[in-house]
Write a protein that holds these residues in place. Structure first.
Motif, PDB file in Angstrom:
ATOM      1  N   THR A 150     -34.041 -15.631 -16.017  1.00 27.97           N
ATOM      2  CA  THR A 150     -33.610 -16.009 -14.673  1.00 27.97           C
ATOM      3  C   THR A 150     -33.487 -17.529 -14.633  1.00 27.97           C
ATOM      4  OG1 THR A 150     -35.918 -16.032 -13.923  1.00 27.97           O
ATOM      5  CG2 THR A 150     -34.679 -13.971 -13.630  1.00 27.97           C
ATOM      6  N   HIS A 151     -33.311 -18.097 -13.434  1.00 27.95           N
ATOM      7  CA  HIS A 151     -33.234 -19.556 -13.314  1.00 27.95           C
ATOM      8  C   HIS A 151     -33.847 -19.974 -11.984  1.00 27.95           C
ATOM      9  CE1 HIS A 151     -29.690 -20.197 -10.448  1.00 27.95           C
ATOM     10  NE2 HIS A 151     -29.864 -18.893 -10.488  1.00 27.95           N
ATOM     11  N   ASP A 152     -34.258 -21.244 -11.932  1.00 27.21           N
ATOM     12  CA  ASP A 152     -34.967 -21.724 -10.737  1.00 27.21           C
ATOM     13  C   ASP A 152     -34.073 -22.471  -9.756  1.00 27.21           C
ATOM     14  OD1 ASP A 152     -34.561 -24.161 -11.985  1.00 27.21           O
ATOM     15  OD2 ASP A 152     -36.683 -24.708 -12.111  1.00 27.21           O
ATOM     16  N   GLY A 153     -32.772 -22.541 -10.029  1.00 29.04           N
ATOM     17  CA  GLY A 153     -31.866 -23.263  -9.154  1.00 29.04           C
ATOM     18  C   GLY A 153     -31.936 -24.766  -9.313  1.00 29.04           C
ATOM     19  N   LYS A 154     -32.799 -25.242 -10.204  1.00 27.39           N
ATOM     20  CA  LYS A 154     -32.968 -26.686 -10.437  1.00 27.39           C
ATOM     21  C   LYS A 154     -32.577 -27.065 -11.861  1.00 27.39           C
ATOM     22  CE  LYS A 154     -36.891 -26.599  -7.240  1.00 27.39           C
ATOM     23  NZ  LYS A 154     -38.365 -26.756  -7.108  1.00 27.39           N
ATOM     24  N   GLY A 155     -31.917 -26.128 -12.539  1.00 27.84           N
ATOM     25  CA  GLY A 155     -31.468 -26.404 -13.896  1.00 27.84           C
ATOM     26  C   GLY A 155     -32.376 -25.872 -14.987  1.00 27.84           C
ATOM     27  N   HIS A 156     -33.440 -25.148 -14.616  1.00 30.23           N
ATOM     28  CA  HIS A 156     -34.374 -24.633 -15.620  1.00 30.23           C
ATOM     29  C   HIS A 156     -34.214 -23.125 -15.778  1.00 30.23           C
ATOM     30  CE1 HIS A 156     -36.589 -28.393 -15.940  1.00 30.23           C
ATOM     31  NE2 HIS A 156     -36.635 -28.454 -14.626  1.00 30.23           N
ATOM     32  N   MET A 157     -34.112 -22.681 -17.021  1.00 28.55           N
ATOM     33  CA  MET A 157     -34.167 -21.250 -17.301  1.00 28.55           C
ATOM     34  C   MET A 157     -35.615 -20.783 -17.229  1.00 28.55           C
ATOM     35  SD  MET A 157     -31.051 -20.345 -17.756  1.00 28.55           S
ATOM     36  CE  MET A 157     -31.268 -18.675 -18.405  1.00 28.55           C
ATOM     37  N   LEU A 158     -35.792 -19.523 -16.846  1.00 25.48           N
ATOM     38  CA  LEU A 158     -37.131 -18.954 -16.722  1.00 25.48           C
ATOM     39  C   LEU A 158     -37.188 -17.624 -17.464  1.00 25.48           C
ATOM     40  CD1 LEU A 158     -37.689 -19.594 -12.902  1.00 25.48           C
ATOM     41  CD2 LEU A 158     -38.706 -20.896 -14.790  1.00 25.48           C
TER      42      LEU A 158
END
Length: 263
Positions: A150-158
């Motif tokens: 997924t992603h955090d909307g701040k440019g980081h993959m999770l």
């Protein structure tokens, strides 16, 4: 409502080419809308070891530090996802590979640090799943194949548990489709005795789930599946199955082969 199958396939099947090929053949033959969510943990672990990245787990969940998020993004979103998509295309299934970052399909929040710091791990609010984008893909006749990212909307993959993603997708899309959520892996269902392949628990509800946990009869790896099955049921998904990948053809007909999870 139109029937939609949300099907999760575990990493152990992905690790065995013949089992994976047979599963994908069955999956490709399912008529109508469906979404495939895949894991791939053992491949990431093996490649990580070659790169000097040692995997750490707590209760079946991977601890994701800076090096590990790069690793799983490459392996899950790249190698595994594209191999699965290519195999489905060869079987006449018009699949499209996605992570949660693509089209903003699955935003997530980085898990807060409590007693355990899981690192770059994402927790999903099903209400934030981009059902419009997914619905448009399904309406176009495409078959989404979702990597466990997924992603955090701040440019980081999770890094996000594939069982959790499958549950969140089932919940989010249950308002528009009649969803059957199916967890496929290499066992016939949830086993009461891990040494006995035929000790399938046909039905798990809240009452016997608590007893099985107290007696230590549920292995770490199965606990997230059951937790996510209950989460899906609590949010309105009526049908959750845990069963053998080889029984997929049975489990998309309305029959049940494996373990049925109910409230």
């Amino acid at each position: 409502m139109t029937q939609l199958f949300v099907i999760k396939i575990g990493g152990n099947v992905i690790d065995h080419p013949q089992a994976l090929d047979a599963f994908l053949e069955d999956f490709a033959g399912i008529p109508g809308p469906r979404i495939l969510v895949h894991g791939g943990g053992k491949i990431a672990t093996r490649l990580g070891e070659q790169l000097g990245i040692v995997s750490q787990y707590v209760q079946g969940r991977r601890i994701t530090d800076d090096a590990t998020i790069d690793l799983v993004t490459m392996v899950y979103g790249g190698l595994v996802n594209k191999q699965v998509v290519a195999a489905l295309q060869a079987k006449g299934c018009n699949a499209i590979g996605l992570t949660g970052a693509d089209a903003g399909c699955i935003p997530a929040d980085k898990r807060p640090v409590k007693t355990i710091d899981y690192g770059w791990v994402g927790d999903i609010d099903p209400g934030k799943v981009n059902t419009g984008a997914l619905g448009a893909l399904l309406d176009a006749g495409l078959v989404p194949v979702m990597a466990p990212l997924t992603h955090d909307g701040k440019g980081h993959m999770l890094n996000t548990n594939a069982d959790t993603i499958a549950s969140a997708l089932a919940v989010a899309l249950s308002g528009s489709y009649a969803v059957r959520l199916i967890y496929c892996f290499e066992k016939k269902g949830v086993l009461e005795d891990l040494q006995n392949e035929d000790s399938v628990i046909p039905l798990i509800n809240r009452e016997n789930h608590a007893r099985l946990l107290a007696e230590g009869k549920l292995a770490d790896g199965i606990i997230p599946k059951i937790d996510n099955a209950f989460a899906a049921i609590d949010a309105g998904v009526k049908e959750v199955l845990i069963g053998d990948a080889a029984d997929l053809r049975v489990n998309v007909t309305g029959a049940v082969s494996g373990t049925l999870i109910v409230s």
